[in-house]
Design an enzyme around this catalytic site. Sequence first.
Site: not given
Ligand code: NOJ
Length: 565
Positions: A29, A31, A33, A37, A210, A277
Site C-alpha cells: 500500500d 498511500n 489507505d 495499489d 479467469d 484458469e
Molecule cells: C476464479 C478466480 O480466481 C476467483 O478469485 C474468482 O472469485 C472467480 N474466478 C470468479 O471470477
Amino acid sequence: MNRTSGQENTGTWWRETTVYQIYPRSFMDSNGDGIGDIKGIISKLDYIKDTGFETIWVSPFFASPQRDFGYDISDYLQTAAEYGTEKDVEDLISEVHSRGMYIIFDMVLNHTSDRHPWFLESRSSLDNPKRGWYVWKDGKKADGQKPPNNWRSQVSGSGWHWDEKTQQWYWAAFLPFQPDLNYRNPEVRAEIFKMLEFWLNKGVDGFRLDIIGSIFEDENFRDSPFILKLFPDELNDGMFFRSTCMTQNLPESENFVKDLRKLLDRFDSPERFMVGETFGTSEVISRFCKDGGLHSAFAFECTAVPFNAPAFRRMITEYERCFPFPLLPVWAFSNHDRSRRFSALGRDRLKAKLNTAFQLTIRGLPFFYFGEEIGMSDAILNHHDSLDPVSFPFKKLPRPLFNLADRKVFGALNRDKERTPMQWNDRANAGFTTGDALPWLPVSPDYQLVNVENEAKNPDSLYNCFKRFLDFRKGSPALRRGSLRIMDEKTLPHGILGYIREDIDSGQQLIILLNFKNSEVIIPATAMLLQTGTEVLLSTETEHPAAPEAAGEITLSAFEAIILG
Ligand code: NOJ
C-alpha cells in the site's frame, strides 16, 4: 505489431519464464489507505527482480464494485480508483519492461459485475439492444418461477437468478452478482476482443484467463446429469450430485481460446502469452492447449497429490502424458483461491524447500503466489468476520463445521486467509501500509518472525533457497528448456524421486534428486550412472558437499533436493 518499450524480442520467452502472482489489494500500500495499489507494486519491482522472478501476473485492478475483490469488473478499460490511475498502470508496464521482466493481466472474460453498464442495460428491458449480451432464459412452470434447468454455479446452489422486472432468469457460473456474458453473441466477442487489443497495444505481455472453461454453456440448456459425488475435487467433473458437463469445458470454449490465440498472435516483439484458469483432469485441460489454443493452462490436480515420491512420480508421468512437448504444463500449488502451499505442507520449511526445488527443476511453467517465497501461511481468521463473498452463505455455521467444510473444498470457502497482506518486515502492519488506516485484512500474527527482512538475512531460509534455485534456473538451458526423463524408481532407494533434464544444443545434462523422506537416504553411485567429475551443483541445504563421497555415493538429508551435473 511491435512494442516500443525498447525490450528486445525474446521470442518464446513465456516457455522459460517463472511467474510471481500479485494480489494487488494485499501486496503493498503506497498511500496509507490500508489497500495495496499499483504504485505499491512498482515500489517492490526491484524486490521481485532481485528474488529472481521473471514475470508478474497481477490479479484484476480494473474498475469494480469489489464485491469479489476485482473479479467483478464494471469497466475493463478503467483502473479502480483505490488501485491507482491509467497512468499508474502504464508506468507499471514500462517499469516491468525496463527491468527486462514481463507482465500479464488477469482477464475475467466469463462474466462482468452486475453493475457493469452492459448488464444494467441488458436487464432494463426484454428488448434492450444489450439483452442478448448475457445469458437470459424463461423459467419453468406457467409463471416461470422455477429456474430453466438444474445447472449449479461453481460455488453452490443454482446458478440461475431471477430478475423481477423482466421476469426471466440470468445465468451466473460463479456468484449471483457476476452474470455470464453470452459469447454466442458476435457483438460481445467483438467488444471483448477490442478491449483485449486495447491492453495489448499498451504493451501487456499476456493474460491469465479467469474460469475460461466456463465461457460457454450447453446451447440447448439440457439438464446436467446426476453424478455420484457430493464434494468438489480437483478433477472437477461435478459436485453436489451434479455433473459439470453442461456448463464447463465445452468444445465451444476450446474453440473460443483458439480465436483469442489468433488475436494474440497478431502481436509480437515479444510474443504475447495466455494461461487459462481451467478445471478438470490434466487430460481435459490439455485439450485447451492443443491446435493453437492456450499457451498453457493450470492443472490443479497437483495441489491434491500426496507429498511422497511415488505419488509425485505418477503425477509427473500423467502431466507429461497430457502435456507432451511442445505443450508445457503449469506448476502452481498456491493462489488467491486455495490454501497456501506452506500450510498444506504443515508449515514445514524443509518440505517447502523441496517443493520449491521441484517446481523450479521440473519441465513446465512454475507459478508462485506472493508470500510463498517467505513461507507465509493461511491466517487463522474468524469466518464470522469474513469479507470473501463465497463464505457469506456459510457464515452462520459454527467454527468446527465451517473449518471442516473449508477443508473439503481445499480452503476455498473463506479465501481471506490466503489473501492477508504481504509480510515485508516486523514493524507495524508488517510494513504493508505505513498509514493510519488498518490493512483491509488483518496481517497474519506470525509476521514478526515470518517476513522478507528476516528471511533475507538468514542464508538458510526458504527465501534464500528460492533465490538460489531461481538464479540457477536462469542460467541453466537444461532447466529452462530441456527435455525431461523420469528415472526408473527401481534404480533409486525408496522415497527418492529422480529425473534428468537435458538440453541438446548446449549439451547440459542435469540429474535432479529429491528426498521425500524425513530421514537421511544414501543413494548408491550405480543408481545414477554418474560420469566422472559430476558434482552437486545446488542443494536445498546450504551445507551439501560438492563432490560425491568416496564410493561415489550421495547422501541426501531429510527432504533435501539436489541438482547434479
Ligand atoms: C476464479 C478466480 O480466481 C476467483 O478469485 C474468482 O472469485 C472467480 N474466478 C470468479 O471470477
